[in-house]
Design an enzyme around this catalytic site. Sequence first.
Site, short mmCIF file in Angstrom:
data_model
loop_
_atom_site.label_atom_id
_atom_site.label_comp_id
_atom_site.label_asym_id
_atom_site.label_seq_id
_atom_site.Cartn_x
_atom_site.Cartn_y
_atom_site.Cartn_z
CG ASN A 164 -0.34 -0.18 2.51
OD1 ASN A 164 0.84 -0.55 2.60
ND2 ASN A 164 -1.07 0.08 3.56
CD GLU A 261 5.25 -0.19 12.47
OE1 GLU A 261 4.04 -0.03 12.70
OE2 GLU A 261 6.15 0.41 13.08
CB CYS A 295 -1.86 -0.39 8.55
SG CYS A 295 -0.71 0.99 8.58
CD GLU A 462 8.48 1.05 9.94
OE1 GLU A 462 7.45 1.40 9.33
OE2 GLU A 462 9.34 0.29 9.46
N1 LIG Z 1 1.27 -1.18 10.62
C1 LIG Z 1 1.70 -0.74 9.46
O1 LIG Z 1 2.59 0.11 9.38
C2 LIG Z 1 1.11 -1.27 8.19
C3 LIG Z 1 0.44 -2.48 8.14
N2 LIG Z 1 -0.08 -2.97 6.96
C4 LIG Z 1 -0.86 -4.20 6.97
O2 LIG Z 1 -0.48 -5.01 5.88
C5 LIG Z 1 -1.58 -5.79 5.41
C6 LIG Z 1 -1.72 -5.65 3.92
O3 LIG Z 1 -0.50 -5.89 3.29
P1 LIG Z 1 -0.16 -7.27 2.55
O4 LIG Z 1 1.00 -6.99 1.65
O5 LIG Z 1 -1.40 -7.85 1.98
O6 LIG Z 1 0.32 -8.17 3.79
P2 LIG Z 1 1.00 -9.62 3.74
O7 LIG Z 1 1.23 -9.98 5.17
O8 LIG Z 1 0.26 -10.53 2.89
O9 LIG Z 1 2.40 -9.39 3.00
C7 LIG Z 1 3.34 -8.44 3.47
C8 LIG Z 1 4.73 -8.81 2.97
O10 LIG Z 1 5.13 -10.05 3.55
C9 LIG Z 1 5.55 -10.96 2.55
N3 LIG Z 1 5.24 -12.31 3.02
C10 LIG Z 1 4.07 -13.00 2.87
N4 LIG Z 1 4.17 -14.20 3.50
C11 LIG Z 1 5.41 -14.26 4.07
C12 LIG Z 1 6.09 -15.22 4.86
N5 LIG Z 1 5.53 -16.38 5.20
N6 LIG Z 1 7.35 -14.94 5.28
C13 LIG Z 1 7.93 -13.77 4.98
N7 LIG Z 1 7.35 -12.82 4.22
C14 LIG Z 1 6.09 -13.04 3.78
C15 LIG Z 1 4.78 -10.52 1.31
O11 LIG Z 1 5.41 -10.99 0.14
C16 LIG Z 1 4.82 -9.01 1.46
O12 LIG Z 1 6.06 -8.49 1.02
C17 LIG Z 1 -2.78 -5.26 6.15
O13 LIG Z 1 -3.12 -6.12 7.20
C18 LIG Z 1 -2.29 -3.93 6.71
O14 LIG Z 1 -2.98 -3.51 7.82
C19 LIG Z 1 0.07 -2.29 5.81
C20 LIG Z 1 0.74 -1.07 5.80
C21 LIG Z 1 1.26 -0.46 6.99
#
Ligand SMILES: NC(=O)C1=CN([C@@H]2O[C@H](COP(=O)(O)OP(=O)(O)OC[C@H]3O[C@@H](n4cnc5c(N)ncnc54)[C@H](O)[C@@H]3O)[C@@H](O)[C@H]2O)C=CC1
Length: 488
Positions: A164, A261, A295, A462
């Site tokens: 995002n 995060e 998020c 962060e």
């Molecule tokens: N707290 C924060 O700063 C933020 C949190 N988010 C959260 O992120 C989510 C949406 O993002 P997505 O990319 O769909 O999340 P996701 O968890 O599916 O993927 C995030 C990253 O992790 C990698 N990944 C996936 N499975 C993995 C594994 N088993 N081991 C290591 N890496 C792995 C993905 O390729 C990607 O680069 C939402 O829940 C959102 O709330 C998003 C932006 C900011």
Amino acid sequence: MFLRAGRAALSPLVRSLQPSPVAAMSTGTFVVSQPLNYRGGARVEPADASGTEKAFEPATGRVIATFTSAFKYGVKLHGALPNLLEGCRIIRDREDEIAAVECINNGKSIFEARLDIDTSWQCLEYYAGLAASMAGEHIQLPGGSFGYTRREPLGVCVGIGAWNYPFQIASWKSAPALACGNAMVFKPSPFTPVSALLLAEIYTEAGVPPGLFNVVQGGAATGQFLCQHHDVAKVSFTGSVPTGMKIMEMSAKGIKPVTLELGGKSPLIIFSDCDMNNAVKGALMANFLTQGQVCCNGTRVFVQKEILDKFTEEVVKQTQRIKIGDPLLEDTRMGPLINRPHLERVLGFVKVAKDGAHCGPSYSGGFILMFAANCRDDMTCVKEEIFGPVMSILSFDTEAEVLERANDTTFGLAAGVFTRDIQRAHRVVAELQAGTCFINNYNVSPVELPFGGYKKSGFGRENGRVTIEYYSQLKTVCVEMGDVESAF
Ligand SMILES: NC(=O)C1=CN([C@@H]2O[C@H](COP(=O)(O)OP(=O)(O)OC[C@H]3O[C@@H](n4cnc5c(N)ncnc54)[C@H](O)[C@@H]3O)[C@@H](O)[C@H]2O)C=CC1
């Protein structure tokens, strides 16, 4: 589906991308023809290329890049402090180009993409300043002896990003990591693989030694490989709670510190004594940036009963004015969701919500925008992170009641309160279980302020001065000025 005619008008902006080494442009958008992995100061094809993946332009469904995932990885530490200020200058110079890449690959409006690039160069600038002021303590001990502490780098840090905020996440992780003297291997989301490469090239152009910032492309398997790699000292992850749990588990096996995060379902509390105009603007800011794929969004909007109707009416009026369409057009404020499966998922939540709530404007076919009024706390759209432009409006009577309901969630990323009563504002935020609380605003992110979650929204921070602690380790040096008093 999406305003193709508008796209032709964008060609000057799009053409301005052509001189970039990233992209050769085609009909109004770009395709990436060069390798997307970056190592040792250059783009490379991974030696162990394990198949290809595709990245899409959300607005059209076009394939904009085909790239290879990488697995084998080795990085050498250089111990050099990079010139982050020069990197900051280059990002500012190339802001329009980077913003256009972000807009095309992510779908967010060009207006917003520029704001993301601003918070990215601001981050480099901030940590460039902090790098010079990093210091330990000097502690006096009896007999003239003393101790001191040094802040030392951790080593090779891995950054794993969500889709995002692709460029911003890469910047927010790498700037403090590099400022502390670490190297970073960054893995973007496979949905948005392109802009991290721009950051890598900018660091190289700024004089960052080859190998200090590297980009590895791939999905879960590549992420797992990086987390388990014995040369990796720390993992900083932005993404969903389920993936965060896996990252923590893998890191635990190597006793590696992690920053997580994760997601949220944040409350925004609107008291009847608020400035209504600001509260409505705040609710829109809390829900509709980046098509709601944020998020820390305040998706549970609690409104005090006395002003519920007026507030809802104003929200409806203003959401109907949001310009939805081609994200590259200057006046667009909302583009498409990241991809079709995600759109289907969000629409699924909307469908369920419609059965129980009065729902506002909704559009399908790539773009949607809606609110659900008269929600109840037990509804799915109120309990689960939707990650789309869906605002749930709930009513409340008293401060004590709303605090209990606001905190009744396993998430704790952010929260907000609108009131003119300054004592109430501080009393309420002191009770809210959230890492970042906004008073009379929402979703502003000054780089000087730490950002991170409570509860299942993660830990570590962060931005802000405190992040230095998450990318460094403390060495204590004990200095004896007298003779050794031996026990033997
Ligand atoms: N707290 C924060 O700063 C933020 C949190 N988010 C959260 O992120 C989510 C949406 O993002 P997505 O990319 O769909 O999340 P996701 O968890 O599916 O993927 C995030 C990253 O992790 C990698 N990944 C996936 N499975 C993995 C594994 N088993 N081991 C290591 N890496 C792995 C993905 O390729 C990607 O680069 C939402 O829940 C959102 O709330 C998003 C932006 C900011």
